[in-house]
Design a protein around this motif. Structure first.
Motif, mmCIF file in Angstrom:
data_model
loop_
_atom_site.group_PDB
_atom_site.id
_atom_site.type_symbol
_atom_site.label_atom_id
_atom_site.label_comp_id
_atom_site.label_asym_id
_atom_site.label_seq_id
_atom_site.Cartn_x
_atom_site.Cartn_y
_atom_site.Cartn_z
ATOM 1 N N PHE A 82 -4.724 38.252 50.824
ATOM 2 C CA PHE A 82 -3.921 37.187 51.431
ATOM 3 C C PHE A 82 -4.731 36.395 52.463
ATOM 4 O O PHE A 82 -4.604 35.187 52.556
ATOM 5 C CB PHE A 82 -2.673 37.754 52.092
ATOM 6 N N ASP A 83 -5.549 37.081 53.230
ATOM 7 C CA ASP A 83 -6.379 36.427 54.243
ATOM 8 C C ASP A 83 -7.344 35.440 53.585
ATOM 9 O O ASP A 83 -7.660 34.400 54.152
ATOM 10 C CB ASP A 83 -7.144 37.490 55.032
ATOM 11 N N SER A 84 -7.794 35.773 52.381
ATOM 12 C CA SER A 84 -8.749 34.919 51.673
ATOM 13 C C SER A 84 -8.077 33.725 51.000
ATOM 14 O O SER A 84 -8.652 32.648 50.942
ATOM 15 C CB SER A 84 -9.469 35.730 50.599
ATOM 16 N N LEU A 85 -6.864 33.928 50.498
ATOM 17 C CA LEU A 85 -6.236 32.905 49.658
ATOM 18 C C LEU A 85 -5.163 32.072 50.345
ATOM 19 O O LEU A 85 -4.759 31.044 49.806
ATOM 20 C CB LEU A 85 -5.610 33.562 48.422
ATOM 21 N N MET A 86 -4.682 32.534 51.499
ATOM 22 C CA MET A 86 -3.545 31.850 52.115
ATOM 23 C C MET A 86 -3.760 31.637 53.616
ATOM 24 O O MET A 86 -4.336 32.490 54.279
ATOM 25 C CB MET A 86 -2.283 32.695 51.918
ATOM 26 N N ALA A 87 -3.252 30.522 54.114
ATOM 27 C CA ALA A 87 -3.282 30.295 55.558
ATOM 28 C C ALA A 87 -2.271 31.219 56.236
ATOM 29 O O ALA A 87 -2.544 31.791 57.288
ATOM 30 C CB ALA A 87 -2.971 28.843 55.878
ATOM 31 N N GLU A 88 -1.095 31.359 55.622
ATOM 32 C CA GLU A 88 -0.052 32.260 56.123
ATOM 33 C C GLU A 88 0.605 32.947 54.937
ATOM 34 O O GLU A 88 0.852 32.321 53.923
ATOM 35 C CB GLU A 88 1.016 31.479 56.901
ATOM 36 N N ASP A 89 0.910 34.217 55.100
ATOM 37 C CA ASP A 89 1.539 34.951 54.000
ATOM 38 C C ASP A 89 3.016 35.229 54.248
ATOM 39 O O ASP A 89 3.621 36.021 53.549
ATOM 40 C CB ASP A 89 0.787 36.246 53.715
ATOM 41 N N LYS A 90 3.615 34.530 55.204
ATOM 42 C CA LYS A 90 5.020 34.784 55.534
ATOM 43 C C LYS A 90 5.965 34.392 54.401
ATOM 44 O O LYS A 90 7.096 34.841 54.362
ATOM 45 C CB LYS A 90 5.410 34.066 56.822
ATOM 46 N N HIS A 91 5.497 33.577 53.463
ATOM 47 C CA HIS A 91 6.356 33.124 52.370
ATOM 48 C C HIS A 91 6.414 34.125 51.213
ATOM 49 O O HIS A 91 7.230 33.968 50.316
ATOM 50 C CB HIS A 91 5.880 31.772 51.843
ATOM 51 N N ILE A 92 5.557 35.131 51.229
ATOM 52 C CA ILE A 92 5.553 36.132 50.159
ATOM 53 C C ILE A 92 6.801 36.997 50.306
ATOM 54 O O ILE A 92 7.012 37.636 51.333
ATOM 55 C CB ILE A 92 4.288 37.008 50.214
ATOM 56 N N ALA A 93 7.630 37.009 49.273
ATOM 57 C CA ALA A 93 8.894 37.745 49.332
ATOM 58 C C ALA A 93 8.889 38.969 48.426
ATOM 59 O O ALA A 93 9.557 39.956 48.700
ATOM 60 C CB ALA A 93 10.048 36.827 48.943
ATOM 61 N N ASP A 94 8.142 38.911 47.327
ATOM 62 C CA ASP A 94 8.171 40.003 46.367
ATOM 63 C C ASP A 94 6.815 40.092 45.690
ATOM 64 O O ASP A 94 6.353 39.125 45.084
ATOM 65 C CB ASP A 94 9.266 39.725 45.319
ATOM 66 N N ILE A 95 6.178 41.256 45.802
ATOM 67 C CA ILE A 95 4.871 41.465 45.181
ATOM 68 C C ILE A 95 4.741 42.943 44.840
ATOM 69 O O ILE A 95 5.251 43.802 45.548
ATOM 70 C CB ILE A 95 3.734 40.988 46.116
ATOM 71 N N HIS A 96 4.101 43.222 43.730
ATOM 72 C CA HIS A 96 3.865 44.598 43.300
ATOM 73 C C HIS A 96 2.360 44.831 43.349
ATOM 74 O O HIS A 96 1.593 44.010 42.840
ATOM 75 C CB HIS A 96 4.393 44.785 41.876
ATOM 76 N N ILE A 97 1.922 45.920 43.976
ATOM 77 C CA ILE A 97 0.502 46.195 44.154
ATOM 78 C C ILE A 97 0.146 47.523 43.500
ATOM 79 O O ILE A 97 0.855 48.515 43.664
ATOM 80 C CB ILE A 97 0.131 46.287 45.656
#
Length: 151
Positions: A108-123
């Motif tokens: 997220f640090d590499s691809l996004m300015a802010e990750d607060k919009h991420i609501a659902d992700i599977h890792i």
């Protein structure tokens, strides 16, 4: 509808940088103590990882979706392991360090300015018997749109 994006880079963990770390970039390497040099190299490696990962994503015109992504980190087995252990662990779940949250923070640090919009992700993280690892992102059509309201 599903889309798969493969970012051909070995996953790396997040490195917390502090304002005090700036000093390591100002002191000549020859004058740094071993611990300071180790820290500097770790920061430089992480910064280069962020640059390379961002460049790969831009080349593929990829942006992290707010929901519906399944990210799989493929981490190479240790070079010091015996051949039979490497073969045995290939594509098995990776349950050692690095932690899944630190891998995700680095992504997220590499691809996004802010990750607060991420609501659902599977890792997921898996071992691979390869020289290099990679990151695979499967994007599924979201079930709930952010514009939907619950009544």
């Amino acid at each position: 509808m599903s889309k798969k994006v493969i970012l051909d880079i070995t996953p790396q963990t997040f490195v917390r940088a502090t304002t005090g770390d700036r000093i390591f970039f100002k002191i000549p390497r020859a004058k740094l103590r071993p611990a300071g040099l180790k820290r500097l190299l770790r920061l430089e490696r992480y910064n280069q990882y962020k640059i390379d990962l961002n460049a790969l994503a831009k080349a593929k015109k990829f942006e992290m979706p707010e929901q519906g992504a399944h990210v799989t980190f493929y981490i190479p087995v240790s070079k010091s392991w015996r051949k039979h252990k490497k073969e045995q662990m290939h594509m098995r779940l990776h349950q050692n360090t690095p932690d899944v949250d630190n891998l995700t923070k680095a992504l997220f640090d590499s691809l996004m300015a802010e990750d607060k919009h991420i609501a659902d992700i599977h890792i997921t993280k898996k071992w691979v018997n390869e020289e290099k690892g990679w990151i695979e992102i499967n994007i599924n059509t979201p079930l709930i749109r952010s514009s939907d309201t619950l009544v």
